[in-house]
Motif scaffolding. Structure first.
Motif, short mmCIF file in Angstrom:
data_model
loop_
_atom_site.label_atom_id
_atom_site.label_comp_id
_atom_site.label_asym_id
_atom_site.label_seq_id
_atom_site.Cartn_x
_atom_site.Cartn_y
_atom_site.Cartn_z
N LEU A 181 0.82 -1.21 0.00
CA LEU A 181 0.00 0.00 0.00
C LEU A 181 0.86 1.26 0.00
O LEU A 181 0.51 2.26 -0.65
CB LEU A 181 -0.95 -0.01 1.19
CG LEU A 181 -2.06 -1.06 1.14
CD1 LEU A 181 -2.88 -1.04 2.42
CD2 LEU A 181 -2.95 -0.86 -0.07
N ASP A 182 1.98 1.21 0.72
CA ASP A 182 2.90 2.35 0.71
C ASP A 182 3.47 2.58 -0.70
O ASP A 182 3.62 3.71 -1.14
CB ASP A 182 4.05 2.13 1.69
CG ASP A 182 3.59 2.15 3.15
OD1 ASP A 182 2.47 2.62 3.42
OD2 ASP A 182 4.35 1.66 4.01
N ILE A 183 3.78 1.48 -1.39
CA ILE A 183 4.29 1.59 -2.77
C ILE A 183 3.22 2.18 -3.67
O ILE A 183 3.50 3.05 -4.51
CB ILE A 183 4.77 0.21 -3.27
CG1 ILE A 183 6.05 -0.19 -2.54
CG2 ILE A 183 5.00 0.22 -4.79
CD1 ILE A 183 6.48 -1.62 -2.76
N TYR A 184 1.98 1.73 -3.49
CA TYR A 184 0.88 2.28 -4.29
C TYR A 184 0.71 3.78 -4.05
O TYR A 184 0.50 4.54 -4.99
CB TYR A 184 -0.44 1.59 -3.95
CG TYR A 184 -0.58 0.18 -4.44
CD1 TYR A 184 0.24 -0.36 -5.42
CD2 TYR A 184 -1.56 -0.64 -3.92
CE1 TYR A 184 0.10 -1.65 -5.87
CE2 TYR A 184 -1.72 -1.94 -4.35
CZ TYR A 184 -0.88 -2.44 -5.33
OH TYR A 184 -1.05 -3.72 -5.77
N LYS A 185 0.80 4.21 -2.79
CA LYS A 185 0.62 5.63 -2.48
C LYS A 185 1.74 6.47 -3.08
O LYS A 185 1.50 7.58 -3.56
CB LYS A 185 0.59 5.83 -0.97
CG LYS A 185 -0.69 5.37 -0.31
CD LYS A 185 -0.63 5.55 1.19
CE LYS A 185 -1.83 4.92 1.86
NZ LYS A 185 -1.70 4.89 3.32
N GLU A 186 2.96 5.95 -3.03
CA GLU A 186 4.10 6.74 -3.48
C GLU A 186 4.28 6.72 -5.00
O GLU A 186 4.58 7.74 -5.62
CB GLU A 186 5.39 6.23 -2.82
CG GLU A 186 6.59 7.11 -3.10
CD GLU A 186 7.81 6.69 -2.29
OE1 GLU A 186 8.91 7.11 -2.68
OE2 GLU A 186 7.65 5.95 -1.31
N PHE A 187 4.07 5.55 -5.62
CA PHE A 187 4.38 5.41 -7.05
C PHE A 187 3.15 5.19 -7.93
O PHE A 187 3.23 5.31 -9.14
CB PHE A 187 5.37 4.25 -7.28
CG PHE A 187 6.65 4.43 -6.54
CD1 PHE A 187 7.62 5.31 -7.00
CD2 PHE A 187 6.91 3.72 -5.38
CE1 PHE A 187 8.81 5.48 -6.32
CE2 PHE A 187 8.10 3.87 -4.69
CZ PHE A 187 9.05 4.76 -5.15
N LEU B 127 6.65 0.00 -10.76
CA LEU B 127 6.85 -0.53 -9.42
C LEU B 127 5.57 -1.11 -8.84
O LEU B 127 5.60 -2.16 -8.19
CB LEU B 127 7.38 0.57 -8.48
CG LEU B 127 8.84 0.97 -8.68
CD1 LEU B 127 9.18 2.16 -7.81
CD2 LEU B 127 9.75 -0.19 -8.37
N GLY B 128 4.45 -0.45 -9.05
CA GLY B 128 3.17 -0.95 -8.55
C GLY B 128 2.79 -2.27 -9.17
O GLY B 128 2.35 -3.20 -8.48
N ARG B 129 2.98 -2.39 -10.47
CA ARG B 129 2.66 -3.65 -11.16
C ARG B 129 3.61 -4.76 -10.72
O ARG B 129 3.18 -5.89 -10.45
CB ARG B 129 2.72 -3.46 -12.67
CG ARG B 129 1.58 -2.66 -13.24
CD ARG B 129 1.51 -2.74 -14.76
NE ARG B 129 2.78 -2.52 -15.43
CZ ARG B 129 3.19 -1.35 -15.91
NH1 ARG B 129 2.42 -0.29 -15.80
NH2 ARG B 129 4.35 -1.25 -16.52
N THR B 130 4.89 -4.45 -10.65
CA THR B 130 5.87 -5.46 -10.23
C THR B 130 5.57 -5.93 -8.81
O THR B 130 5.60 -7.13 -8.53
CB THR B 130 7.30 -4.89 -10.30
OG1 THR B 130 7.54 -4.41 -11.62
CG2 THR B 130 8.32 -5.95 -9.95
N ALA B 131 5.27 -5.00 -7.92
CA ALA B 131 4.97 -5.35 -6.53
C ALA B 131 3.71 -6.21 -6.44
O ALA B 131 3.66 -7.17 -5.68
CB ALA B 131 4.82 -4.09 -5.69
N SER B 132 2.71 -5.87 -7.23
CA SER B 132 1.47 -6.64 -7.23
C SER B 132 1.70 -8.08 -7.68
O SER B 132 1.22 -9.03 -7.06
CB SER B 132 0.43 -5.99 -8.13
OG SER B 132 0.08 -4.73 -7.66
N ILE B 133 2.43 -8.21 -8.76
CA ILE B 133 2.72 -9.56 -9.27
C ILE B 133 3.60 -10.31 -8.29
O ILE B 133 3.41 -11.50 -8.04
CB ILE B 133 3.36 -9.48 -10.67
CG1 ILE B 133 2.38 -8.84 -11.66
CG2 ILE B 133 3.77 -10.86 -11.16
CD1 ILE B 133 3.00 -8.49 -13.00
#
Length: 174
Positions: free
Chosen positions: A107-113, A119-125
């Motif tokens: 969620l922090d990555i989503y808020k920031e990027f 980064l959001g797609r990579t983190a989700s996968i």
């Protein structure tokens, strides 16, 4: 669409009625079996609670101390050459211990990027391609009373590395 909504609301009660009906059909004492299973479940919970508390405490200390960010910065320089973003190192490390803590980092990555960023797609996968290795090993090995894990940790770490590599590759193709 209404059928799917109805079916999704009814699936759990239908499964419960099926299990109870099948037990009665087989002339089993369903209630006694349920109570015995609940008792066994509570014994298992009692056995794994200390491990869970230790893992949650360790993840909390890592996040609060800033060690994850320091680790991300340090390893980021090494991994950037391989195409792995340094910002995702804390997520990759925490995911091995706790999925809920990793969800907080996600969620922090989503808020920031943003969710649609690389980064959001990579983190989700990555969240769906990796496992909470240490949590899973501790819970299942304690419950099954396994004393020697043999190659479990090495195999799990290799599988996690493959999942992380796959997430970077797949997100890069979008």
């Amino acid at each position: 669409m209404k059928f799917l909504l109805f079916f999704s609301d009814m699936i759990i009660p239908l499964v419960i009625f099926y299990i109870v009906g099948f037990g009665l059909l087989m002339k089993q004492n369903v209630y006694e079996s349920f109570v015995k299973g609940a008792k066994d479940g509570l014994i298992t919970v009692y056995q794994i609670v200390p491990t869970l508390i230790g893992l949650m405490t360790a993840v909390g200390v890592l996040r609060a101390s800033g060690l994850l960010e320091l680790l991300g910065a340090g390893m980021g320089h090494l991994l950037r050459g391989l195409g792995f973003p340094a910002e995702l190192v804390p997520l990759a490390v925490v995911k091995m211990f706790s999925s809920s803590a990793a969800s907080g980092l996600l969620l922090d990555i989503y808020k920031e990027f943003g969710t649609d960023s690389m980064l959001g797609r990579t983190a989700s996968i990555m969240m769906s391609c990796t496992e909470t290795i240490f949590y899973t090993m501790s819970v299942y090995f304690i419950a099954a009373k396994v004393k020697k894990s043999r190659y479990t940790l090495a195999g799990a770490l290799i599988a996690t590395a493959a999942g992380i590599a796959a997430s970077v590759f797949l997100a890069g193709r979008m």
